[in-house]
Design a protein around this motif. Structure first.
Motif, PDB file in Angstrom:
ATOM      1  N   CYS A   1       0.832  -1.208   0.000  1.00 49.81           N
ATOM      2  CA  CYS A   1       0.000   0.000   0.000  1.00 49.81           C
ATOM      3  C   CYS A   1       0.868   1.260   0.000  1.00 49.81           C
TER       4      CYS A   1
ATOM      5  N   ALA B   1       1.086   4.181  -2.861  1.00 48.23           N
ATOM      6  CA  ALA B   1       0.681   5.519  -2.414  1.00 48.23           C
ATOM      7  C   ALA B   1       1.789   6.541  -2.645  1.00 48.23           C
TER       8      ALA B   1
ATOM      9  N   LEU C   1      -8.166  12.329  -8.339  1.00 44.84           N
ATOM     10  CA  LEU C   1      -8.337  10.881  -8.177  1.00 44.84           C
ATOM     11  C   LEU C   1      -7.061  10.209  -7.688  1.00 44.84           C
ATOM     12  N   SER C   2      -5.913  10.588  -8.242  1.00 46.46           N
ATOM     13  CA  SER C   2      -4.657   9.932  -7.868  1.00 46.46           C
ATOM     14  C   SER C   2      -4.348  10.120  -6.378  1.00 46.46           C
TER      15      SER C   2
ATOM     16  N   THR D   1      -6.582  10.846  -4.065  1.00 45.58           N
ATOM     17  CA  THR D   1      -7.625  10.160  -3.293  1.00 45.58           C
ATOM     18  C   THR D   1      -7.259   8.696  -3.094  1.00 45.58           C
ATOM     19  N   VAL D   2      -6.784   8.053  -4.173  1.00 41.65           N
ATOM     20  CA  VAL D   2      -6.354   6.655  -4.074  1.00 41.65           C
ATOM     21  C   VAL D   2      -5.148   6.542  -3.140  1.00 41.65           C
TER      22      VAL D   2
ATOM     23  N   PHE E   1      -6.303   6.809   0.409  1.00 41.94           N
ATOM     24  CA  PHE E   1      -6.946   5.554   0.802  1.00 41.94           C
ATOM     25  C   PHE E   1      -5.910   4.494   1.153  1.00 41.94           C
ATOM     26  N   LEU E   2      -4.838   4.405   0.378  1.00 40.66           N
ATOM     27  CA  LEU E   2      -3.801   3.408   0.639  1.00 40.66           C
ATOM     28  C   LEU E   2      -3.042   3.721   1.923  1.00 40.66           C
TER      29      LEU E   2
END
Length: 510
Positions: free
Chosen positions: A156, A160, A188-189, A191-192, A195-196
């Motif tokens: 992750c 990230a 989006l990048s 946000t991902v 999240f990671l």
């Protein structure tokens, strides 16, 4: 600039101590004691001198450095007596100093890449500490489970970090915060990536259902348990606090932290009440406290999460290093003594609410700028209400004693709140739905604990008790899946025993 270099000097002291310990198997405890003592002096003296030439941009890292230095000094001193006569002392000292080096680098660095590398390094050195007694197969199995969880977190982090650099072109936290200050939402990048980072923190703070490694590491020496529960496991909260600028722009991920952290706190809090072994009970308590910390971060209460992190670290270090005394103390500190009553519980909550609101009003009269979010008020009211649970009759003496304790602790908390609010990131607005969820979670937590303590003989509790005691069998499901994908390497005889046991369990479940 001065403080930044002092931070790296602080971490380098542990690194130098580790290198010296590699050169000789003699006087290893002298090296460990001198290293931790010098590091403590450096983290106290250098920031005081630096403040006169460089206003602290890194007050947060200074506080965290003091936490690491004090805990490292105390745990090493305790371990030198605890492991007296153990043949593996040199190996233990090296792993301990390297772990302290990695944690110090993590809390002192302002570079996201270095923080991630240091965070991952703690899991590697911790593997050696968890398997200090290499002949104990149970320790090897649990360390393997911890290894799997840590490698998932590493994956992750790698993804990230790549996304952050692709989007912002830097790993500097100051630069990242500056670029994010002009955004109203994350691309989006990012946000991902956020999240990671959140997922990595959940993995390394033992959130359900990935909590089993933390509960089952009791084969390691007690100083290792103190280091793990008081220091290493808390680092997930510190990383998320450092990434507050990203979290504030990701409300869905904040909600995820609140939901997962809240559910972990409730379920682990229930399980803790069913356990007799003091170390296992403390481990479930850590799991629950990590859930509370992530919930506070999700609510945007960064100053409360930071205070929680520091208080929990000292609390757990003391409890593990004084585990013998903690058996007796845990009885008197139970959430609801056997002499309590359901009526007394409601009265305690009402008394706590009256005192919290009254004291806060007095503070705001003299200090109008002081404000506490609604979520903090709810946490304080429910938390302090336990200090009134002394007897079923709620006698005048017990009530006055409880009121005095609440009064003292509430003033102390408000002082700490003012201090930590000045060094923690700014809080984010909280959605009302999350506040409702938090209130429900607290109600379920305390209702369940009251039921387990007070109504243990009821038919409903008897039917639910095996599920609660076994952690709702979440860890067993996770272990069976992961060990099929990545089996642990054991001796042939023990491996066959494990296969037979799992086949028998599978047959029973079928």
């Amino acid at each position: 600039m001065v403080l930044a270099w002092s931070g790296y000097l602080f971490a380098a002291i542990y690194g130098i101590g580790f290198l010296i310990s590699l050169m000789s198997n003699r006087r290893h405890w002298l090296v460990a004691r001198m290293t931790t003592f010098i590091a403590l002096l450096v983290d106290i003296i250098v920031p005081i001198v630096a403040y006169s030439v460089d206003m602290p941009q890194a007050a947060l890292t200074t506080v965290m450095g003091l936490l690491v230095a004090v805990l490292g000094w105390v745990i090493v001193d305790y371990a030198s007596r605890y492991l007296d006569g153990d043949s593996g002392q040199p190996r233990f000292v090296r792993a301990m100093l390297f772990t302290l080096f990695a944690v110090a680098l993590l809390v002192k660095s302002d570079n996201l890449l270095l923080m991630a590398l240091a965070w991952s390094s703690t899991s590697v050195s911790l593997h050696f500490l968890l398997t200090h007694y290499q002949e104990r197969k149970a320790a090897q199995i649990v360390a393997h489970k911890k290894f799997i969880v840590s490698r998932l977190a590493d994956v992750c982090l790698i993804i990230a970090l790549s996304l952050v650099y692709y989007a912002l072109g830097t790993f500097s936290l100051a630069s990242i915060n500056t670029q994010l200050s002009g955004l109203s939402s994350l691309p989006l990048s990012l946000t991902v990536a956020t999240f990671l980072f959140v997922l990595a923190a959940m993995l390394r703070t033992a959130q359900l259902p990935l909590h089993g490694w933390l509960i089952q590491v009791m084969e390691a020496p007690t100083p290792v348990s103190a280091l793990l529960h008081a220091g290493v496991v808390n680092m997930g909260g510190f990383v998320l606090i450092s990434l507050a600028a990203m979290l504030n722009l990701a409300p869905l991920l904040q909600a995820l932290l609140v939901v997962v952290g809240g559910m972990t706190a409730v379920l682990a809090g229930w399980v803790m009440m069913t356990r007799i072994s003091i170390k296992v009970r403390l481990a479930w308590s850590t799991c629950a406290q990590m859930g509370f910390m992530l919930m506070e971060i999700g609510l945007g209460l960064y100053e409360l999460a930071l205070l929680h992190l520091i208080a929990h670290s000292f609390y757990k270090a003391y409890n593990f290093l004084a585990a013998g005394e903690a058996v007796e103390q845990s009885v008197s500190r139970d959430y609801l003594p056997q002499t309590g009553s359901l009526k007394g519980t409601f009265v305690a909550v009402l008394l706590s609410a009256a005192m919290v609101i009254g004291v806060l009003w007095c503070w705001q009269y003299w200090w109008p700028a002081l404000t506490l979010p609604t979520a903090v008020l709810a946490i304080l009211i429910v938390g302090f209400s336990t200090l009134f649970w002394h007897s079923s009759t709620m006698s005048v003496a017990a009530t006055l004693l409880g009121a005095l304790r609440v009064l003292l602790l509430l003033h102390l908390y408000l002082l700490w709140h003012v201090l930590f609010a000045s060094i923690a990131p700014a809080a984010a607005p909280t959605h009302p739905a999350l506040l409702i969820f938090v209130c429900i979670a607290f109600a379920l937590l305390y209702a369940g604990q009251v039921a387990i303590c007070r109504y243990a003989n009821s038919n409903t509790i008897k039917r639910l008790y095996p599920w609660v005691y076994n952690g709702f069998y979440l860890d067993e499901t996770f272990t069976r899946l992961t060990f099929k994908l990545w089996p642990v390497k054991l001796s042939s005889e023990l491996a066959q025993t494990q296969v037979n046991r799992h086949q028998s369990t599978d047959g029973e479940l079928a």
